[in-house]
Design an enzyme around this catalytic site. Structure first.
Site, PDB file in Angstrom:
ATOM      1  N   ASN A   7       0.881  -1.168   0.000  1.00  0.00           N
ATOM      2  CA  ASN A   7       0.000   0.000   0.000  1.00  0.00           C
ATOM      3  C   ASN A   7       0.921   1.220   0.000  1.00  0.00           C
ATOM      4  O   ASN A   7       1.534   1.534   1.012  1.00  0.00           O
ATOM      5  CB  ASN A   7      -0.897  -0.022   1.234  1.00  0.00           C
ATOM      6  N   ARG A  96      -2.634  -2.395  -3.358  1.00  0.00           N
ATOM      7  CA  ARG A  96      -3.899  -1.748  -3.060  1.00  0.00           C
ATOM      8  C   ARG A  96      -3.988  -0.502  -3.932  1.00  0.00           C
ATOM      9  O   ARG A  96      -3.120   0.372  -3.860  1.00  0.00           O
ATOM     10  CB  ARG A  96      -3.936  -1.367  -1.581  1.00  0.00           C
ATOM     11  N   HIS A 185     -13.280   1.565   0.448  1.00  0.00           N
ATOM     12  CA  HIS A 185     -13.208   0.515   1.490  1.00  0.00           C
ATOM     13  C   HIS A 185     -13.808  -0.807   0.977  1.00  0.00           C
ATOM     14  O   HIS A 185     -14.215  -1.649   1.771  1.00  0.00           O
ATOM     15  CB  HIS A 185     -14.023   0.898   2.750  1.00  0.00           C
ATOM     16  N   LEU A 214     -15.991   1.539  10.551  1.00  0.00           N
ATOM     17  CA  LEU A 214     -15.778   2.792  11.284  1.00  0.00           C
ATOM     18  C   LEU A 214     -14.319   2.864  11.726  1.00  0.00           C
ATOM     19  O   LEU A 214     -13.917   2.211  12.700  1.00  0.00           O
ATOM     20  CB  LEU A 214     -16.696   2.859  12.516  1.00  0.00           C
ATOM     21  N   GLY A 217     -11.370   6.791   8.497  1.00  0.00           N
ATOM     22  CA  GLY A 217     -12.376   6.943   7.444  1.00  0.00           C
ATOM     23  C   GLY A 217     -13.528   6.010   7.761  1.00  0.00           C
ATOM     24  O   GLY A 217     -13.306   4.950   8.347  1.00  0.00           O
ATOM     25  N   ASP A 288      -9.758  11.292  17.482  1.00  0.00           N
ATOM     26  CA  ASP A 288      -9.602   9.941  18.013  1.00  0.00           C
ATOM     27  C   ASP A 288     -10.757   9.619  18.953  1.00  0.00           C
ATOM     28  O   ASP A 288     -10.947  10.283  19.970  1.00  0.00           O
ATOM     29  CB  ASP A 288      -8.263   9.826  18.746  1.00  0.00           C
ATOM     30  N   GLY A 336     -11.226   0.447  13.196  1.00  0.00           N
ATOM     31  CA  GLY A 336     -10.701   0.755  14.535  1.00  0.00           C
ATOM     32  C   GLY A 336     -11.783   1.066  15.555  1.00  0.00           C
ATOM     33  O   GLY A 336     -11.732   0.588  16.701  1.00  0.00           O
ATOM     34  N   GLY A 338     -15.269   0.538  15.052  1.00  0.00           N
ATOM     35  CA  GLY A 338     -16.269  -0.542  15.018  1.00  0.00           C
ATOM     36  C   GLY A 338     -15.819  -1.781  15.771  1.00  0.00           C
ATOM     37  O   GLY A 338     -16.615  -2.449  16.430  1.00  0.00           O
ATOM     38  N   ASN A 340     -13.469  -1.790  18.236  1.00  0.00           N
ATOM     39  CA  ASN A 340     -12.959  -1.542  19.597  1.00  0.00           C
ATOM     40  C   ASN A 340     -13.827  -0.695  20.503  1.00  0.00           C
ATOM     41  O   ASN A 340     -13.464  -0.483  21.661  1.00  0.00           O
ATOM     42  CB  ASN A 340     -11.581  -0.870  19.502  1.00  0.00           C
TER      43      ASN A 340
HETATM   44  P1  AMP Z   1      -8.549   2.695  11.637  1.00  0.00           P
HETATM   45  O1  AMP Z   1      -8.565   3.831  10.650  1.00  0.00           O
HETATM   46  O2  AMP Z   1      -9.460   1.566  11.257  1.00  0.00           O
HETATM   47  O3  AMP Z   1      -7.172   2.236  12.014  1.00  0.00           O
HETATM   48  O4  AMP Z   1      -9.195   3.282  12.984  1.00  0.00           O
HETATM   49  C1  AMP Z   1      -8.538   4.266  13.714  1.00  0.00           C
HETATM   50  C2  AMP Z   1      -9.463   4.842  14.763  1.00  0.00           C
HETATM   51  O5  AMP Z   1     -10.011   3.809  15.583  1.00  0.00           O
HETATM   52  C3  AMP Z   1      -8.757   5.762  15.741  1.00  0.00           C
HETATM   53  O6  AMP Z   1      -8.695   7.068  15.255  1.00  0.00           O
HETATM   54  C4  AMP Z   1      -9.621   5.687  16.967  1.00  0.00           C
HETATM   55  O7  AMP Z   1     -10.582   6.721  16.891  1.00  0.00           O
HETATM   56  C5  AMP Z   1     -10.361   4.380  16.838  1.00  0.00           C
HETATM   57  N1  AMP Z   1     -10.061   3.455  17.945  1.00  0.00           N
HETATM   58  C6  AMP Z   1      -9.030   2.607  18.058  1.00  0.00           C
HETATM   59  N2  AMP Z   1      -9.097   1.938  19.238  1.00  0.00           N
HETATM   60  C7  AMP Z   1     -10.214   2.375  19.865  1.00  0.00           C
HETATM   61  C8  AMP Z   1     -10.847   2.069  21.128  1.00  0.00           C
HETATM   62  N3  AMP Z   1     -10.358   1.149  21.966  1.00  0.00           N
HETATM   63  N4  AMP Z   1     -11.992   2.735  21.431  1.00  0.00           N
HETATM   64  C9  AMP Z   1     -12.503   3.649  20.586  1.00  0.00           C
HETATM   65  N5  AMP Z   1     -11.969   3.966  19.402  1.00  0.00           N
HETATM   66  C10 AMP Z   1     -10.835   3.344  19.037  1.00  0.00           C
END
Ligand code: AMP
Length: 409
Positions: A7, A96, A185, A214, A217, A288, A336, A338, A340
């Site tokens: 990527n 990708r 996605h 989620l 992006g 975040d 991230g 969805g 966590n």
């Molecule tokens: P991704 O782009 O899929 O890597 O997701 C990144 C985002 O996931 C981060 O900016 C966080 O907002 C969110 N994230 C990661 N871990 C957690 C968690 N334990 N609780 C809430 N949000 C999380």
């Protein structure tokens, strides 16, 4: 077959080395042998990080001035750490690629014609496609004998019917400039839909799904018997859900109003809606979700508002995709947030029991970053958390294309 998944970004390369073949796919045991990335390419402080499980990650900072050096260094490090004995063990590269326009509906081996096709999509994906292509040029130089495959983020959504992808603009803009909804996605939506069917032993025709990605992006897809019939991102990744720093759906006239009031030009406006909006824009503090959840728990009203807007929009899309599908068997959370965030999943699904969607609070709270069902035993719609794995799907696609095998997902 050992496949290098790449990527490539403007100043970065992320990679995974994945071992896969027909038997491993069938038994779901194909695995990542090594992964890593190079960041800040073009500087004398580039970082090269490699993880070869089960060993801990190793990281170095050094001068890496171009992508070719970055890839060469990454492969040398894979050798040093015994992920490959020699570069010749890498039998294919899967890239990708963000935008495949209307031409690319499936993964393809990159030849001159495909390369031109990806080039033609640069206008539609100006921030990513040039760098994805650069990844191809570099890999071709470093590994000239190895087949290179492009896997497109847009391809899965190409089954959308015209009524889902045509904008309410003069139709000539679609004819002249290909302005329509494409969606992104796609590899993630396709992967989690595949996993859902695999977990429950369903055929494609037996599962109507709403997939909810989620992350930083965010996007959703309505999947009717395996085919995407709608998705929330559009011509660009800007449309749809509220995201970390993107505003998502908005009255287009509001943008014109802001441009005129604050005398913003196109570039300013693009930065505003892509980098300073979304969770970050509303909260004024962070993109975040973890930080916003902490702040909201301490009584920060702006952080709470940002989360409320975020969750409400996902809920609305679940409603509209339920209508589009007519019948929903499952909802899958990934990405991230969805994967966590139990509070976000609970808030999104609250009050949807009339639609057959019931999340079990205890099950939901216990699921962080793992594959599991979070709905109650009586919920008519199954609600799942499934960690996404786009790289694995890119590796599988690459393997199948190189071997001339059909693509069943
Ligand atoms: P991704 O782009 O899929 O890597 O997701 C990144 C985002 O996931 C981060 O900016 C966080 O907002 C969110 N994230 C990661 N871990 C957690 C968690 N334990 N609780 C809430 N949000 C999380």
């Amino acid at each position: 077959m050992k496949i290098l998944v790449l990527n490539c970004g403007s100043s970065s390369i992320k990679f995974q080395l994945i071992e896969t073949d027909s038997e491993l796919i069938e038994s779901d045991t194909d695995r990542c042998i090594a992964k890593g990335g190079v960041e800040r390419i073009g500087t004398d402080e580039a970082t090269l990080k490699v993880t070869v499980p089960p060993a801990p990650s190793v990281s170095t900072t050094e001068e890496i001035l171009d992508h070719q050096t970055a890839l060469t260094r990454a492969i040398a490090t894979l050798k040093e750490h015994h992920a490959v004995a020699d570069i010749s063990q890498i039998q294919a590269v899967g890239h990708r690629v963000l935008h495949g326009g209307e031409r690319f509906t499936a993964p393809v081996i990159i030849d001159e014609d495909v390369e031109q096709g990806i080039q033609q999509c640069v206008e539609l994906g100006p921030l990513h496609n040039p760098h994805n292509l650069r990844g191809y040029y570099v890999a071709r130089k470093v590994m000239p004998q190895v087949p290179q495959v492009a896997v497109f983020d847009t391809a899965f959504h190409q089954t959308m019917p015209p009524h889902a992808y045509i904008y309410g603009l003069p139709y000539s803009y679609y004819r002249r400039y290909h302005i329509r909804r494409y969606g992104f996605h796609g590899t993630s939506h396709r992967y989690v839909a595949y996993r859902y069917r695999r977990i429950f032993g369903k055929a494609r025709e037996e599962a109507n799904l709403i997939t909810v990605h989620l992350g930083n992006g965010c996007s959703m897809a309505a999947i009717d018997k395996g085919n995407c019939i709608d998705t929330s991102m559009g011509l660009t990744p800007q449309e749809g859900l509220l995201m970390g720093t993107r505003c998502g759906d908005i009255d287009s006239a509001a943008l014109l109003y802001i441009m005129s009031k604050d005398e913003l030009n196109l570039h300013d406006m693009s930065i505003l809606i892509n980098k300073f909006s979304g969770l970050y824009g509303i909260s004024g503090e962070s993109n975040d979700m973890r930080e916003l959840e902490d702040a909201a728990a301490k009584g920060d009203a702006q952080a709470k508002l940002a989360i409320d807007v975020f969750c409400y929009r996902v809920k609305k899309y679940i409603g509209s995709y339920s209508a589009a599908l007519g019948h929903v068997d499952g909802i899958v959370f990934t990405g991230g947030i969805g994967e966590n965030s139990p509070p976000v999943r609970a808030q999104v699904c609250a009050g949807l029991s009339e639609m057959g969607i019931q999340v079990d609070p205890a099950r939901n709270a216990a699921v962080v970053g793992k594959e599991s069902e979070i709905s109650t035993k009586d919920s008519r719609v199954r609600v799942m958390v499934i960690p996404t794995n786009e790289e694995l799907l890119i590796a599988r696609d690459t393997f199948r294309v190189v071997r001339g095998l059909p693509n069943p997902h």
